[in-house]
Design an enzyme around this catalytic site. Structure first.
Site, PDB file in Angstrom:
ATOM      1  N   TRP B 270       0.841  -1.203   0.000  1.00  0.00           N
ATOM      2  CA  TRP B 270       0.000   0.000   0.000  1.00  0.00           C
ATOM      3  C   TRP B 270       0.879   1.258   0.000  1.00  0.00           C
ATOM      4  CZ3 TRP B 270      -0.450   3.959   3.711  1.00  0.00           C
ATOM      5  CH2 TRP B 270      -1.488   4.871   3.479  1.00  0.00           C
ATOM      6  N   HIS B 271       2.034   1.166   0.667  1.00  0.00           N
ATOM      7  CA  HIS B 271       2.912   2.342   0.756  1.00  0.00           C
ATOM      8  C   HIS B 271       3.570   2.685  -0.566  1.00  0.00           C
ATOM      9  CE1 HIS B 271       2.634   1.829   5.156  1.00  0.00           C
ATOM     10  NE2 HIS B 271       2.907   3.115   5.175  1.00  0.00           N
ATOM     11  N   GLY B 272       3.795   1.692  -1.409  1.00  0.00           N
ATOM     12  CA  GLY B 272       4.438   2.010  -2.682  1.00  0.00           C
ATOM     13  C   GLY B 272       4.515   0.788  -3.566  1.00  0.00           C
TER      14      GLY B 272
END
Lengths: 369, 431
Positions: B270-272
């Site tokens: 989700w972060h990257g």
């Protein structure tokens, strides 16, 4: 209670911000606010005095770009203009460098130290905005001329640069308004730091408001020869530069020590940027539209620069000269001079340093052809 | 937004038949898949293409280079939680305008906190919140100033070193590698928590209270403690909408470990869009599993030792979060443990000359950047700030409209404003 607290906070905040802005505006270490207003007036006086002078004005202490942009506003009074870097600053109709008088009876030299493509654009904008246009403009090409951002000093004339970019429809080069930047800069911490240093007398290099206001426009008081120079450096009545006698003497002594394979002033990054070449092309087209004849000037580097083979500096020099020749061919432009000393016939002792030729060397560029 | 609102409202309608229940499940699935598909398309298409090219097609598929819609990761999560809660009949019939405001509320839109409809919608609907509240304005300005200072002054200063170490330097010595990783550890915290403070402060100006998102995370003495203090609203989302639906800890110890790993790997991605993010999530998942297993054994560590292990683990894991590729991550990580490449500042050469017998050299320590040679002082001060000084949540609790608070606020705010423009280019025009 909270309402009073907020009101008080806003009041103190406003006072503090206003004080910071006031200090930055008045102390003005970058000479862009109050000092600039006064300096602009002084520069206008300088240009009047210069054009009326017989032997020029002592240059020391004057901001070179400010003076040259002021002179450029009167470029309509001349039939030829030279723009570029310190490499061409000595070319003079008064001294008839390279028989230039055969082409230009009245020449104005707008060369500035570190002159880059943005400076060429700024001066071109001023030249083309005069009611009368010159017959000919000489553009000095240096190994760093076909790239952007090679010298930050043009930033003080960002508005003129932006105007030229709009004229050339080069929106990619239009940066934030100079005035907006200036407004933001009023609350810049680093600017405040230097302002406070000046305010408390810790920065001796800064010229005070008073010193700018009282700056004297001084002409040489004793006779001198162009070859040996005057005791101080001069701006001659055509805007060209004459080094001081002490500098000329000192550089002649240093001349034999010029490093072999040196010459790396502004020799960094890419050799050229295609966007800058395209930009120059647009500029040339604009001159053509205005029926102004353009020529390129290349000034020779010291022979020692070439004595260590194909160094980075030599690569830059070689490729930029080739690129200039290409541009000249496409646009049917004449080139005067070369970066290579042997092509001009300059000797090792005809230089101040690795990239500044003396008048003797520059005289070998034949402008009468 | 309208799509989610309509689906949410449809899910929320009272109905009891089995047939309708099935329809609702389909509707929920449709809603979640649509949201994830949009996020996947914009955020993960190029990542997928890169992997397909690497493993199967050898560079045949060109990247799409899509522009990522602003804050898509945040509003996707918020809308999914709304849909799930509507399905669980935990939402009310909200006004569309308030729903739109919940999704797009500008203070928290870009960098969180990830808000929940239950805590936001009632605030938007409350008439009293539409009246000017000077206490909230005063507190809002105070916390906003703290956030601005954290971001502009502290985080941006560390960013220079982190960038120099990760992106510019080709090699690093022992100290440079530690300075690089710690710089990023500090940069990330002050940047992210600074934005959160600014969001909380701005929201307070409108009488809206946002949830806290950071609670001195680097004081954590275990990885579980860390996730109770770091990006709290993300942890809440992951727990409520991934970990618990997967079964949480209700299906036995082994399944709990699997659930933890899955939750954190998903959190990582989700972060990257990159394998380094997946690996970062994996490391955190693994740490939580080990911590859980360790806790069941009943052993206790000294607090300072627990903190040291936790902090260093977090610091090392951030390397994979920050590095643009595996090579940069390995460059920093391997140099952090290269004890044969220790260089101490030249000024200590006389006093500590005996260390040269142990292979320690003296010279220019921070060759990677010449911004500030006093980096050790910076790190000491920052450690004091993160470990000893009250965090912004506590600072706001003790806020009083007095001169001291006013001076703190004005100093932080004005100093940040002065740093905003960075170096003044105008100083160099004339030289």
């Amino acid at each position: 209670m909270y309402k009073k607290y907020i009101k008080k906070s806003i009041l103190i905040f406003s006072i503090l911000i206003f004080s910071i802005m006031l200090i930055n505006f008045t102390v003005d270490p970058g000479e862009i606010y109050l000092k600039k207003i006064i300096a602009d007036k002084k520069a206008a006086e300088f240009s009047d005095e210069l054009f009326n002078s017989q032997y020029g004005i002592i240059q020391s202490g004057w901001n070179e770009r400010l003076i040259k942009t002021t002179l450029a506003r009167r470029s309509g009074e001349f039939d030829c203009i030279i723009v570029g870097s310190s490499h061409i600053m000595q070319i003079s109709s008064i001294r008839n460098t390279g028989k230039i008088k055969t082409q230009c009876s009245k020449l104005l030299n707008l060369g500035v130290s570190g002159g880059s493509i943005e400076d060429i654009a700024i001066f071109s904008y001023l030249i083309l905005n005069n009611p009368t246009l010159p017959k000919r403009v000489f553009i000095d090409i240096d190994p760093w001329s076909l790239k952007f951002n090679m010298d930050s000093r043009h930033g003080a004339y960002q508005e003129l640069y932006n105007s030229m970019n709009i004229l050339l429809q080069d929106k990619s080069s239009v940066s934030t308004s100079y005035y907006l930047k200036g407004l933001k800069n009023l609350i810049n911490g680093e600017y405040l730091y230097y302002s406070l240093e000046s305010l408390f007398g810790k920065n001796k290099k800064q010229s005070s408001l008073k010193s700018i206001f009282n700056k004297k426009i001084t002409s040489p008081t004793t006779s001198f020869s162009y070859k040996e120079g005057y005791k101080e450096s001069l701006t001659l009545p055509d805007g060209s530069h004459l080094y001081s006698s002490s500098y000329i003497k000192k550089q002649k002594t240093n001349n034999p020590n010029i490093t072999l394979g040196g010459g790396d002033y502004k020799i960094t990054g890419k050799i050229y940027e295609q966007t800058a070449v395209d930009y120059l092309q647009k500029l040339l087209y604009l001159y053509e539209l205005n029926h102004v004849n353009v020529s390129f000037i290349l000034t020779p580097y010291h022979p020692n620069v070439f004595k260590k083979g194909d160094t980075k500096a030599v690569q830059f020099i070689r490729i930029i000269e080739e690129k200039t020749i290409q541009l000249a061919k496409i646009n049917n432009i004449k080139i005067y001079g070369s970066f290579f000393p042997e092509k001009i016939g300059c000797n090792s002792n005809e230089y101040f340093d690795f990239m500044h030729a003396t008048n003797e060397c520059l005289n070998r560029i034949n402008f009468s052809e | 937004m309208l799509f989610n609102y309509i689906i949410g409202n449809s899910l929320n309608t009272e109905s009891g038949t089995d047939h309708n229940k099935f329809s609702k499940k389909s509707l929920l699935t449709l809603g979640i898949i649509s949201n994830l598909a949009l996020l996947g398309y914009f955020k993960y298409t190029d990542f997928t293409i890169d992997n397909l090219n690497y493993w199967i097609f050898t560079d045949d598929i060109p990247n799409l280079n899509l522009a990522l819609p602003l804050a898509i990761s945040f509003f996707t999560f918020q809308q999914i939680s709304y849909l799930v809660d509507s399905y669980r009949q935990e939402t009310k019939e909200y006004d569309f305008l308030n729903y739109a405001l919940f999704v797009t509320f500008f203070p928290q839109l870009i960098a969180g906190p990830i808000v929940h409809h239950k805590e936001m919608m009632p605030q938007f609907a409350k008439t009293r919140n539409k009246v000017k509240n000077y206490k909230n304005i005063a507190m809002g300005l105070f916390i906003f100033s703290i956030g601005l200072f954290k971001k502009v002054v502290i985080a941006d200063a560390f960013a220079i070193w982190a960038t120099a170490g990760f992106d510019v330097a080709t090699t690093l010595n022992f100290l440079e590698a530690w300075a690089t990783s710690l710089s990023y550890t500090f940069q990330l915290y002050f940047d992210f928590s600074g934005y959160t403070d600014m969001a909380i402060g701005l929201a307070l100006l409108f009488n809206i209270r946002l949830p806290i998102n950071f609670n001195s995370p680097y004081k954590a003495t275990s990885i579980q403690d860390f996730w109770r203090r770091w990006h709290i609203t993300l942890s809440r989302f992951l727990k409520d909408y991934i970990y618990i639906p997967l079964g949480g800890n209700r299906k036995g110890e082994f399944r709990t470990y699997i659930n933890l790993m899955a939750t954190f790997i998903l959190g990582g991605i989700w972060h990257g869009a990159g394998w380094t993010f997946v690996f970062w999530g994996f490391l955190h998942g693994l740490a939580l599993v080990i911590h859980r297993a360790w806790s069941t054994l009943g052993f206790k560590l000294w607090t300072w030792f627990a903190w040291l292990i936790t902090f260093n683990f977090i610091n090392i894991a951030w390397i994979f979060f920050r590095a643009k590729d595996w090579d940069s991550a390995i460059k920093v990580l391997s140099s952090m443990f290269d004890v044969n490449n220790i260089i101490i500042q030249e000024k200590f050469a006389t006093k500590l000359s005996f260390l040269s017998e142990y292979g320690i050299h003296f010279g220019d320590v921070m060759n990677i950047t010449d911004i500030d040679k006093d980096f050790i002082n910076w790190f000491i001060i920052t450690f004091i700030i993160i470990l000893i000084i009250k965090n912004s949540n506590n600072a706001i609790k003790s806020f009083k409209p007095n001169t001291i608070h006013m001076l703190i606020m004005l100093s932080l705010f004005i100093y940040s404003l002065l740093q905003f423009g960075g170096n003044s280019e105008f100083l160099y025009f004339n030289f």
